[in-house]
Design a protein around this motif. Structure first.
Motif, mmCIF file in Angstrom:
data_model
loop_
_atom_site.group_PDB
_atom_site.id
_atom_site.type_symbol
_atom_site.label_atom_id
_atom_site.label_comp_id
_atom_site.label_asym_id
_atom_site.label_seq_id
_atom_site.Cartn_x
_atom_site.Cartn_y
_atom_site.Cartn_z
ATOM 1 N N TYR A 64 0.838 -1.197 0.000
ATOM 2 C CA TYR A 64 0.000 0.000 0.000
ATOM 3 C C TYR A 64 0.875 1.249 0.000
ATOM 4 O O TYR A 64 2.014 1.208 0.454
ATOM 5 C CB TYR A 64 -0.894 0.048 1.243
ATOM 6 C CG TYR A 64 -1.841 -1.102 1.402
ATOM 7 C CD1 TYR A 64 -1.506 -2.182 2.213
ATOM 8 C CD2 TYR A 64 -3.064 -1.115 0.759
ATOM 9 C CE1 TYR A 64 -2.372 -3.255 2.372
ATOM 10 C CE2 TYR A 64 -3.949 -2.177 0.920
ATOM 11 C CZ TYR A 64 -3.588 -3.234 1.722
ATOM 12 O OH TYR A 64 -4.457 -4.286 1.880
ATOM 13 N N VAL A 78 -3.655 0.979 -3.554
ATOM 14 C CA VAL A 78 -3.407 -0.446 -3.395
ATOM 15 C C VAL A 78 -2.591 -0.871 -4.612
ATOM 16 O O VAL A 78 -3.082 -0.824 -5.745
ATOM 17 C CB VAL A 78 -4.723 -1.228 -3.303
ATOM 18 C CG1 VAL A 78 -4.451 -2.700 -3.050
ATOM 19 C CG2 VAL A 78 -5.617 -0.646 -2.219
ATOM 20 N N GLN A 82 0.356 -5.859 -3.525
ATOM 21 C CA GLN A 82 -0.558 -6.377 -2.508
ATOM 22 C C GLN A 82 -1.279 -7.560 -3.123
ATOM 23 O O GLN A 82 -2.181 -7.399 -3.944
ATOM 24 C CB GLN A 82 -1.531 -5.294 -2.063
ATOM 25 C CG GLN A 82 -2.657 -5.738 -1.128
ATOM 26 C CD GLN A 82 -2.188 -6.580 0.048
ATOM 27 O OE1 GLN A 82 -2.496 -7.769 0.140
ATOM 28 N NE2 GLN A 82 -1.428 -5.961 0.927
#
Lengths: 113, 112
Positions: A64, A78, A82
């Motif tokens: 993030y 994001v 991730q």
């Protein structure tokens, strides 16, 4: 009415794509926070910012990124790093006095296409 | 280390009966304690807080909570449950550094 606005309400991410979640507050709060909520795990802190142009990693910051260029705004990106981004993301803010409750937005639900 | 425990994932209660949602905490120094409620696909809404003073704290929607220092507990209560009280409830504690720690939540279901 003062409050926190999160957008969009629902967001879909493709593989390898970065997506940005918006959070805006008109409460004149200095501090802002991003949480991730997964079923049965409560809230986990991703990033927080106590003041403009400064932010700190929370417990699960990997994958993030954030920025805090304005007092009112604290967007969360994001990234493709991730690997498990499907969750409900909550933004919050509060004032400087200890004992003040945090105020929350209505969240963004992120899913993978 | 600071922590909050909500020992019950799920609480079921009949409409009109009293309800209790349990919370215990561990924190250095004096605790600042909070209860929040979350409805489906919504953010958390603040219900009540304990900072200092009277151990019984009254909050929104008829909820109250009792601070017990010796048992390090802060249980949420309501004398008469409504179906509309069905939701997810979170206890949280703030330490002297102003960090906020949440419990894992308790799902309350009020049965008509």
């Amino acid at each position: 009415d003062g409050g926190i606005t999160q957008s969009p309400k629902y967001l879909f991410r493709k593989e390898g794509q970065n997506v940005t979640l918006s959070c805006e507050q008109n409460l004149n709060h200095d501090a802002m926070y991003w949480y991730r909520q997964d079923p049965g795990q409560g809230l986990r802190l991703i990033y927080y910012s106590q003041i403009v142009n400064d932010f700190q990693k929370g417990d699960i910051a990997e994958g993030y990124s954030v920025s805090r260029e304005k007092k009112e705004s604290f967007p969360l990106t994001v990234t493709s790093a991730q690997k498990n981004p499907t969750a409900f993301y909550l933004c919050a803010s509060d004032g400087p006095a200890i004992g003040q409750p945090q105020h929350f937005g209505d969240g963004t639900r992120l899913s993978i296409l | 280390a600071q922590s909050v425990a909500q020992p019950e994932d799920q609480v079921n209660v009949a409409e009109g009966n009293p309800l209790t949602v349990k919370c215990t905490y561990s924190v250095s120094g004096n605790p600042y304690l909070f209860w929040y409620v979350q409805y489906p696909n919504r953010g958390l809404q603040f219900l009540l807080k304990y900072i200092t003073g009277d151990n019984l704290v009254k909050g929104s929607y008829g909820f109250e909570a009792e601070f017990n220092k010796s048992q390090t507990s802060f249980h949420l209560k309501k004398p008469s449950a409504l179906v509309s009280d069905s939701a997810l409830y979170f206890c949280a504690v703030r330490d002297i550094t102003n960090n906020l720690f949440f419990g894992t939540g308790t799902r309350l279901t009020v049965i008509p």
